[in-house]
Structures are given as C-alpha cells and as structure tokens.
Design a protein around this motif. Structure first.
Motif, PDB file in Angstrom:
ATOM      1  N   ALA A 171      17.198   8.990  31.703  1.00  0.00           N
ATOM      2  CA  ALA A 171      15.971   8.740  32.469  1.00  0.00           C
ATOM      3  C   ALA A 171      15.247   7.490  31.992  1.00  0.00           C
ATOM      4  O   ALA A 171      14.612   6.780  32.776  1.00  0.00           O
ATOM      5  CB  ALA A 171      15.043   9.950  32.373  1.00  0.00           C
ATOM      6  N   ALA A 172      15.334   7.218  30.692  1.00  0.00           N
ATOM      7  CA  ALA A 172      14.574   6.117  30.099  1.00  0.00           C
ATOM      8  C   ALA A 172      15.308   4.789  30.121  1.00  0.00           C
ATOM      9  O   ALA A 172      14.719   3.754  29.772  1.00  0.00           O
ATOM     10  CB  ALA A 172      14.200   6.465  28.660  1.00  0.00           C
ATOM     11  N   ALA A 173      16.566   4.777  30.514  1.00  0.00           N
ATOM     12  CA  ALA A 173      17.360   3.547  30.462  1.00  0.00           C
ATOM     13  C   ALA A 173      16.681   2.433  31.256  1.00  0.00           C
ATOM     14  O   ALA A 173      16.324   2.612  32.422  1.00  0.00           O
ATOM     15  CB  ALA A 173      18.755   3.807  31.014  1.00  0.00           C
ATOM     16  N   GLY A 174      16.490   1.304  30.619  1.00  0.00           N
ATOM     17  CA  GLY A 174      15.921   0.146  31.286  1.00  0.00           C
ATOM     18  C   GLY A 174      14.423   0.148  31.454  1.00  0.00           C
ATOM     19  O   GLY A 174      13.862  -0.788  32.036  1.00  0.00           O
ATOM     20  N   THR A 175      13.730   1.171  30.944  1.00  0.00           N
ATOM     21  CA  THR A 175      12.279   1.252  31.137  1.00  0.00           C
ATOM     22  C   THR A 175      11.497   0.493  30.072  1.00  0.00           C
ATOM     23  O   THR A 175      10.324   0.173  30.276  1.00  0.00           O
ATOM     24  CB  THR A 175      11.806   2.714  31.122  1.00  0.00           C
ATOM     25  OG1 THR A 175      12.101   3.292  29.842  1.00  0.00           O
ATOM     26  CG2 THR A 175      12.491   3.522  32.222  1.00  0.00           C
ATOM     27  N   GLY A 176      12.115   0.264  28.909  1.00  0.00           N
ATOM     28  CA  GLY A 176      11.411  -0.409  27.830  1.00  0.00           C
ATOM     29  C   GLY A 176      10.369   0.451  27.131  1.00  0.00           C
ATOM     30  O   GLY A 176       9.506  -0.084  26.425  1.00  0.00           O
ATOM     31  N   LEU A 177      10.437   1.757  27.288  1.00  0.00           N
ATOM     32  CA  LEU A 177       9.476   2.628  26.625  1.00  0.00           C
ATOM     33  C   LEU A 177       9.642   2.546  25.106  1.00  0.00           C
ATOM     34  O   LEU A 177      10.752   2.423  24.595  1.00  0.00           O
ATOM     35  CB  LEU A 177       9.660   4.082  27.069  1.00  0.00           C
ATOM     36  CG  LEU A 177       9.372   4.415  28.532  1.00  0.00           C
ATOM     37  CD1 LEU A 177       9.578   5.904  28.784  1.00  0.00           C
ATOM     38  CD2 LEU A 177       7.961   4.011  28.922  1.00  0.00           C
ATOM     39  N   GLY A 178       8.532   2.651  24.391  1.00  0.00           N
ATOM     40  CA  GLY A 178       8.569   2.732  22.936  1.00  0.00           C
ATOM     41  C   GLY A 178       8.333   4.148  22.485  1.00  0.00           C
ATOM     42  O   GLY A 178       7.800   4.977  23.233  1.00  0.00           O
ATOM     43  N   GLY A 179       8.740   4.471  21.249  1.00  0.00           N
ATOM     44  CA  GLY A 179       8.625   5.837  20.757  1.00  0.00           C
ATOM     45  C   GLY A 179       7.874   5.941  19.451  1.00  0.00           C
ATOM     46  O   GLY A 179       7.743   4.962  18.707  1.00  0.00           O
ATOM     47  N   ARG A 180       7.359   7.139  19.182  1.00  0.00           N
ATOM     48  CA  ARG A 180       6.729   7.470  17.900  1.00  0.00           C
ATOM     49  C   ARG A 180       7.203   8.855  17.487  1.00  0.00           C
ATOM     50  O   ARG A 180       7.153   9.796  18.289  1.00  0.00           O
ATOM     51  CB  ARG A 180       5.202   7.481  18.003  1.00  0.00           C
ATOM     52  CG  ARG A 180       4.555   6.118  18.136  1.00  0.00           C
ATOM     53  CD  ARG A 180       3.042   6.253  18.075  1.00  0.00           C
ATOM     54  NE  ARG A 180       2.519   7.020  19.206  1.00  0.00           N
ATOM     55  CZ  ARG A 180       1.594   7.965  19.109  1.00  0.00           C
ATOM     56  NH1 ARG A 180       1.104   8.325  17.924  1.00  0.00           N
ATOM     57  NH2 ARG A 180       1.166   8.602  20.190  1.00  0.00           N
ATOM     58  N   LEU A 181       7.662   8.976  16.263  1.00  0.00           N
ATOM     59  CA  LEU A 181       8.047  10.278  15.724  1.00  0.00           C
ATOM     60  C   LEU A 181       6.808  10.905  15.094  1.00  0.00           C
ATOM     61  O   LEU A 181       6.223  10.350  14.165  1.00  0.00           O
ATOM     62  CB  LEU A 181       9.155  10.116  14.687  1.00  0.00           C
ATOM     63  CG  LEU A 181       9.784  11.399  14.152  1.00  0.00           C
ATOM     64  CD1 LEU A 181      10.527  12.140  15.259  1.00  0.00           C
ATOM     65  CD2 LEU A 181      10.733  11.083  13.001  1.00  0.00           C
ATOM     66  N   LEU A 182       6.402  12.057  15.610  1.00  0.00           N
ATOM     67  CA  LEU A 182       5.171  12.713  15.171  1.00  0.00           C
ATOM     68  C   LEU A 182       5.420  13.848  14.188  1.00  0.00           C
ATOM     69  O   LEU A 182       4.497  14.247  13.473  1.00  0.00           O
ATOM     70  CB  LEU A 182       4.409  13.252  16.390  1.00  0.00           C
ATOM     71  CG  LEU A 182       4.095  12.241  17.494  1.00  0.00           C
ATOM     72  CD1 LEU A 182       3.370  12.932  18.642  1.00  0.00           C
ATOM     73  CD2 LEU A 182       3.264  11.094  16.951  1.00  0.00           C
ATOM     74  N   TYR A 183       6.632  14.361  14.164  1.00  0.00           N
ATOM     75  CA  TYR A 183       6.928  15.520  13.305  1.00  0.00           C
ATOM     76  C   TYR A 183       8.425  15.598  13.135  1.00  0.00           C
ATOM     77  O   TYR A 183       9.182  15.450  14.100  1.00  0.00           O
ATOM     78  CB  TYR A 183       6.399  16.802  13.951  1.00  0.00           C
ATOM     79  CG  TYR A 183       6.657  18.077  13.181  1.00  0.00           C
ATOM     80  CD1 TYR A 183       5.754  18.540  12.229  1.00  0.00           C
ATOM     81  CD2 TYR A 183       7.799  18.840  13.417  1.00  0.00           C
ATOM     82  CE1 TYR A 183       5.986  19.722  11.531  1.00  0.00           C
ATOM     83  CE2 TYR A 183       8.040  20.028  12.725  1.00  0.00           C
ATOM     84  CZ  TYR A 183       7.125  20.453  11.780  1.00  0.00           C
ATOM     85  OH  TYR A 183       7.356  21.617  11.086  1.00  0.00           O
ATOM     86  N   ALA A 184       8.886  15.827  11.912  1.00  0.00           N
ATOM     87  CA  ALA A 184      10.313  16.028  11.630  1.00  0.00           C
ATOM     88  C   ALA A 184      10.430  16.867  10.372  1.00  0.00           C
ATOM     89  O   ALA A 184      10.291  16.357   9.261  1.00  0.00           O
ATOM     90  CB  ALA A 184      11.028  14.693  11.460  1.00  0.00           C
ATOM     91  N   GLU A 185      10.652  18.142  10.553  1.00  0.00           N
ATOM     92  CA  GLU A 185      10.784  19.077   9.430  1.00  0.00           C
ATOM     93  C   GLU A 185      11.889  20.074   9.760  1.00  0.00           C
ATOM     94  O   GLU A 185      12.396  20.112  10.887  1.00  0.00           O
ATOM     95  CB  GLU A 185       9.462  19.813   9.169  1.00  0.00           C
ATOM     96  CG  GLU A 185       8.280  18.907   8.833  1.00  0.00           C
ATOM     97  CD  GLU A 185       8.396  18.254   7.470  1.00  0.00           C
ATOM     98  OE1 GLU A 185       9.228  18.724   6.658  1.00  0.00           O
ATOM     99  OE2 GLU A 185       7.667  17.276   7.218  1.00  0.00           O
ATOM    100  N   ALA A 186      12.235  20.892   8.777  1.00  0.00           N
ATOM    101  CA  ALA A 186      13.280  21.897   8.992  1.00  0.00           C
ATOM    102  C   ALA A 186      12.832  23.260   8.480  1.00  0.00           C
ATOM    103  O   ALA A 186      13.450  23.836   7.582  1.00  0.00           O
ATOM    104  CB  ALA A 186      14.573  21.477   8.316  1.00  0.00           C
ATOM    105  N   PRO A 187      11.761  23.817   9.046  1.00  0.00           N
ATOM    106  CA  PRO A 187      11.385  25.177   8.665  1.00  0.00           C
ATOM    107  C   PRO A 187      12.481  26.153   9.089  1.00  0.00           C
ATOM    108  O   PRO A 187      13.118  25.964  10.131  1.00  0.00           O
ATOM    109  CB  PRO A 187      10.083  25.414   9.442  1.00  0.00           C
ATOM    110  CG  PRO A 187      10.156  24.468  10.593  1.00  0.00           C
ATOM    111  CD  PRO A 187      10.905  23.267  10.104  1.00  0.00           C
ATOM    112  N   TYR A 188      12.706  27.147   8.275  1.00  0.00           N
ATOM    113  CA  TYR A 188      13.735  28.151   8.561  1.00  0.00           C
ATOM    114  C   TYR A 188      15.131  27.533   8.612  1.00  0.00           C
ATOM    115  O   TYR A 188      16.063  28.120   9.162  1.00  0.00           O
ATOM    116  CB  TYR A 188      13.446  28.900   9.870  1.00  0.00           C
ATOM    117  CG  TYR A 188      12.010  29.303  10.020  1.00  0.00           C
ATOM    118  CD1 TYR A 188      11.421  30.205   9.132  1.00  0.00           C
ATOM    119  CD2 TYR A 188      11.206  28.757  11.025  1.00  0.00           C
ATOM    120  CE1 TYR A 188      10.090  30.566   9.252  1.00  0.00           C
ATOM    121  CE2 TYR A 188       9.872  29.114  11.147  1.00  0.00           C
ATOM    122  CZ  TYR A 188       9.316  30.011  10.251  1.00  0.00           C
ATOM    123  OH  TYR A 188       8.001  30.350  10.374  1.00  0.00           O
TER     124      TYR A 188
END
Length: 238
Positions: free
Chosen positions: A211-228
């Motif tokens: 869906a995002a191909a060619g849109t030039g959207l930027g990203g931000r990672l807000l959370y990355a953990e491994a509970p459980y």
C-alpha cells in the motif's frame, strides 16, 4: 492513496479485561498504540482499513459495523468496526486481530472516517500481500491503515514457541523496517522463517508495504519490546 498507517500488536492481552491482573504490564504498549492512532486521525483519511492476521474462515474483507467478541477468552466484551450498519450486523465475526483493532479504535473514540477490515492469511505470499495492499490504497483518495500483527513468539524459554536463537535478529530487522517505513525490507522478510518463529505480523506488514509503495511516507518506531517472549511493535507512518 495511502496517507498514513499505524502498526500495532494484536494480542487480546492488550484488552485490560482479558489481561485482568496482568493488564498494567502492557500499559506502555497501549499508550504507544494510542499515539499511533493519533497519527491516523491527524491524516484526515476518507477510509480507514484495519488489516490483521486471520484464520481460513475469517479471511477477506469485513464491512463497517462487523462485530467481534472476546468471549473465547472468558470475557463478555463485544466490539464493532466503526458505525453500526445492516451489512456489518449480518457479517461473520471478526478475527481476533481485527477485534483488538476495533477495541483500540473504540478506546480512542475514533470517528474520523468509515472503518472496514481485512483478514489476511498468515501464509499469503509476499507478492500477493503487496497486491492486496495496492488494491487497498486505491479504495479512496485518502486511505489510512491500522495494521495488526506480532513479531516472533520465540524470544524466551517461556514464550509460546519456546526459545529460538534466530528470533531476536528477526524481530530486530522487522522493527527497523517498520520504524524506517522500509517497504523493500518488509517485502524481503523470510516467510518460511516467520512461520517457524510464529510471527503473525509478516503478511499484514507486507500488505502495508504494498500500500505504501511510492508514497514517500516516513516512519517512527514507538514501541518494541517482547513481553511474554513475543515481539510487540508499534509504529506510525505519515
């Protein structure tokens, strides 16, 4: 075209009523999800599609008004995608991942656009995932996606899939791609390894990549953990 996306984990444990006494352990994840949904609202979409993994009997489109339930987890809580509609009331139940997405939207009081759902088969090939994403992006002038799915379930000895030493590296790569809005890296995720590591998010993330191909959207990672012992990621693309 796609104007924004939020990536959120899909465990029913995100719902406090399901998690019960363990609910505070995922407060940070819930707060990150709320922040990501704020990005969706700010994009002022014409249509929001919630995409997430689904079993064979719940794959495919789910109309606005479709209902889900957490009764299978011993909780008498029902949710709905967007506004109540006759078509949604007559539709089959939402897969668990979309029910969690509907709960997140209800929690934040979503009223910014119509909401529909897409249940994605976890075995769907990358090319077909990308095709599905491109089709979603053509659904309206301004489309937003809420993408549900988890990383590996093999991060610790007590994880649902037990410990696999490859899991941490896989999750690190997925988190990096989600945070960077790197569509090529998402499409390159190894489907076979993802299946072995019990990654439920691989196919929905690849739908997002299409869906995002060619849109030039930027990203931000807000959370990355491994509970459980399960990799949970939250990211916002705009």
């Amino acid at each position: 075209m796609l104007v924004a996306a939020a990536v959120c984990p899909s465990p029913p444990l995100l719902v406090p009523e399901v998690a019960a006494g363990a609910a505070p352990e995922l407060d940070a994840a819930r707060n990150a999800c709320a922040d990501a949904l704020g990005v969706l609202a700010a994009s002022r979409p014409d249509l929001l599609v919630v995409a997430g993994p689904a079993g064979r009997d719940r794959r495919g489109p789910h109309p606005e008004g479709a209902r889900g339930s957490f009764g299978g987890f011993g909780v008498g809580l029902e949710v709905r995608l967007g506004e109540d509609t006759p078509e949604g009331a007559a539709a089959g139940p939402l897969p668990d991942s979309l029910a969690v997405g509907a709960w997140l939207l209800g929690r934040t009081g979503w009223n910014g656009a119509p909401v529909e759902g897409l249940g994605v088969g976890e075995s769907l090939e990358a090319a077909r995932c990308a095709d599905a994403g491109r089709e979603l992006a053509r659904r309206a002038d301004r489309v937003a996606l809420l993408v549900m799915g988890d990383g590996s379930a093999c991060r610790t000895l007590k994880a649902p899939g037990y410990l696999d030493e490859r899991a941490e590296d896989f999750d690190a790569g997925a988190a990096r791609a989600l945070g960077d809005a790197d569509t090529a890296a998402l499409l390159a995720l190894d489907a076979g390894l993802a299946r072995t590591l019990k990654v439920s998010g691989r196919a929905p993330w690849q739908v997002l990549a299409g869906a995002a191909a060619g849109t030039g959207l930027g990203g931000r990672l807000l959370y990355a953990e491994a509970p459980y012992g399960v990799g949970y990621f939250v990211a916002a693309w705009s």
